[in-house]
Design a protein around this motif. Structure first.
Motif, PDB file in Angstrom:
ATOM      1  N   LYS A 142       0.930  -1.063   0.145  1.00 19.16           N
ATOM      2  CA  LYS A 142      -0.006   0.084  -0.060  1.00 19.16           C
ATOM      3  C   LYS A 142       0.857   1.335   0.120  1.00 19.16           C
ATOM      4  O   LYS A 142       2.107   1.222   0.451  1.00 19.16           O
ATOM      5  N   GLY A 143       0.375   2.302  -0.561  1.00 20.36           N
ATOM      6  CA  GLY A 143       1.069   3.651  -0.590  1.00 20.36           C
ATOM      7  C   GLY A 143       2.515   3.602  -0.977  1.00 20.36           C
ATOM      8  O   GLY A 143       2.915   2.967  -2.068  1.00 20.36           O
ATOM      9  N   LYS A 144       3.524   3.774  -0.296  1.00 19.56           N
ATOM     10  CA  LYS A 144       4.907   4.229  -0.611  1.00 19.56           C
ATOM     11  C   LYS A 144       5.611   2.658  -0.823  1.00 19.56           C
ATOM     12  O   LYS A 144       6.372   2.521  -1.689  1.00 19.56           O
ATOM     13  N   ARG A 166      -6.546   7.676  -0.371  1.00 21.50           N
ATOM     14  CA  ARG A 166      -5.350   8.518  -0.016  1.00 21.50           C
ATOM     15  C   ARG A 166      -4.187   8.101   0.037  1.00 21.50           C
ATOM     16  O   ARG A 166      -3.028   8.695  -0.165  1.00 21.50           O
ATOM     17  N   ASP A 167      -4.000   6.705   0.399  1.00 23.17           N
ATOM     18  CA  ASP A 167      -2.646   5.925   0.078  1.00 23.17           C
ATOM     19  C   ASP A 167      -2.052   5.842  -1.311  1.00 23.17           C
ATOM     20  O   ASP A 167      -1.117   5.876  -1.557  1.00 23.17           O
ATOM     21  N   ASP A 168      -2.841   6.201  -2.285  1.00 17.33           N
ATOM     22  CA  ASP A 168      -2.584   6.334  -3.603  1.00 17.33           C
ATOM     23  C   ASP A 168      -1.789   7.648  -4.051  1.00 17.33           C
ATOM     24  O   ASP A 168      -1.348   7.815  -5.042  1.00 17.33           O
ATOM     25  N   PRO A 170       0.906   9.429  -2.880  1.00 20.12           N
ATOM     26  CA  PRO A 170       2.405   9.328  -3.177  1.00 20.12           C
ATOM     27  C   PRO A 170       2.363   8.596  -4.711  1.00 20.12           C
ATOM     28  O   PRO A 170       3.557   9.280  -5.306  1.00 20.12           O
TER      29      PRO A 170
END
Length: 498
Positions: A142-144, A166-168, A170
């Protein structure tokens, strides 16, 4: 030269394995998120609900793995679940766009925080992904962490990314172009400030989906709580009427919470049903997590209101909730026990109505309820089997019955129907009834209407015209409504006319 990756899976050490190379691609690779983006649902919740349905202990062990991190939790639940990728609720318009991109020769990768076991199932079903980035039990992509995996896979190449959370953000910031899919308004605004949003796929939320999910028409069943009020001649007692009304509201909230939990556990089966697949949870209109939280709030509110009415009502509500959960979790897939539990749930409402106003439910009412509701539960099952017979199918998903069981279930249902009418007739003839009702002979009008109503229900069910829920038929069919009104008229006349 840019190389096309044909298969890319992240093993437990987190290093991408690249298998197969192809020609140059005219556009940068396209990475597609899964939960909430390609799907209208979240695979973590999907795997939890499936594990609860097919392996409850596996679900418990899976949740215990949370101590080792979310990646371990996802892996354990994925292994305990049984999910058909073909039945998942995909975002159709977005899916068609991705297919067009892949058909033009573009490299398309599935990049998801979902465990690799489930990600591979979905990729195998869709057949156009060049590779997969997914969680593996140690790395939660997820995310980073997902961005790092993308960079490990394609190096410094440019890429486009499709996401919704929101995790997307970055990853959106690093992408050449961002495709925002069904994102909350704050996430969409944040993505737009980056200046690289190329497309936006909007998902119109249908608030009416919640109304369909809690099934307010089913609250009519809770009117059974007023039966003890009627038989105890307390209909004009304002205090008793007040308590019964609060009890009714409490049971409506508890029932709606139970329906949400039932739909969560039945996701895989409902998606194979011609009508139930359109239910809000099965269709992805409501998230599983939100539905579970709403069910929790409804049950807490129901118990609080029941405590205000009577401690005995709280006890019967707990019995009702326990029966509902055991039915949804296991008993609905056990032949005959499911029917007995449905009859128990109806009867429990009558007993709860007595507890709300402090009236003991009579033997006659209990016997009548047991036979009548067992018969109506059999109508529901027979109606389903007749529909299967008409579709030339043999068994229903999630049920323990076959079409040939109609030869046993129909006579059993008709027999319990006759028993319910007989108990009512014996009640009318009893000295207790004769002494309490001003005109007990008028109750025979209710008996005649009841017998015709039940006979008609069985006739309609045998013809294959019965709705999945007999209650819908009862309140929507004009003949049925007329007979129900006649029953109530006979009872009211017997209790009031000299």
């Amino acid at each position: 030269m840019l190389l096309t990756v044909q298969v890319a899976v992240l093993p437990h050490n987190g290093t991408p394995i690249i298998v197969g190379m192809a020609d140059d691609s005219p556009e940068p690779a396209l990475f597609v998120d899964l939960d909430g983006t390609l799907l209208r649902t979240d695979m973590l919740w999907e795997s939890f609900s499936s594990a609860m349905r097919f392996s409850p202990m596996g679900a418990v062990r899976g949740v215990a793995q949370l101590a080792d991190g979310r990646a371990a939790l996802k892996q354990s639940l994925a292994q305990a679940s049984s999910i058909d990728a073909a039945m998942l609720p995909y975002r159709v318009a977005f899916l068609e766009w991705i297919k067009e991109e892949a058909a033009r020769g573009r490299r398309v990768f599935l990049a998801t925080g979902t465990d690799e076991v489930l990600a591979e199932k979905i990729a195998d079903y869709l057949k156009f992904f060049s590779g997969i980035i997914a969680s593996d039990g140690e790395n939660n992509r997820k995310g980073k962490s997902k961005l790092e995996a993308i960079r490990e896979l394609i190096g410094t190449e440019r890429f486009d990314y499709c996401g919704n959370g929101r995790d997307d953000l970055p990853i959106f910031a690093e992408a050449r172009r961002s495709i925002v899919v069904a994102a909350p308004s704050d996430v969409l605004r944040a993505a737009q400030t980056l200046g690289n949003v190329d497309r936006v796929f909007v998902d119109h939320k249908d608030m009416a989906a919640w109304l369909r999910a809690i099934r307010p028409y089913q609250w009519l069943k809770n009117l059974l709580m007023f039966v003890p009020l009627l038989t105890a001649f307390k209909l004009y007692d304002l205090h008793s009427l007040h308590l019964a009304a609060y009890g009714f509201i409490a049971f409506c909230m508890a029932a709606s919470g139970g329906y949400l939990v039932n739909d969560i556990l039945d996701l895989q089966v409902d998606r194979r049903h011609p009508r139930k697949r359109l239910r809000p949870l099965a269709n992805g209109d409501i998230s599983i997590g939100a539905a579970l939280f709403a069910a929790f709030l409804l049950v807490i509110a129901a118990l609080s209101l029941a405590a205000y009415v009577s401690p005995d009502l709280v006890l019967w509500m707990l019995v009702y909730l326990a029966c509902t959960f055991s039915y949804s979790l296991r008993l609905k897939r056990t032949a005959l026990f499911d029917i007995a539990m449905l009859a128990m749930l109806y009867t429990c409402r009558v007993l709860a109505g007595g507890a709300a106003i402090g009236v003991k439910v009579s033997f006659w009412l209990l016997a009548f309820s047991a036979f009548l509701f067992f018969s109506l539960a059999l109508v529901k099952r027979c109606g389903e089997l007749v529909a299967l017979r008409d579709r030339q199918e043999d068994t229903a998903g999630g049920r323990a019955y076959r079409v040939q069981d109609l030869a046993v279930l129909q006579p059993l249902g008709i027999a319990t129907t006759v028993c319910s009418v007989l108990v009512f007739a014996l009640f009318v003839s009893s000295p207790e009834t004769i002494s309490r009702y001003p005109s007990p002979a008028l109750l025979w009008l209710s008996i005649a209407a009841l017998m015709l109503w039940l006979a008609r229900i069985w006739l309609v069910a045998n013809r294959g015209d019965m709705h999945d829920d007999p209650l819908i038929f009862a309140i929507s069919n004009r003949v049925s409504l007329a007979l129900l009104s006649l029953m109530l008229l006979g009872f009211t006349a017997a209790a009031t006319l000299p």
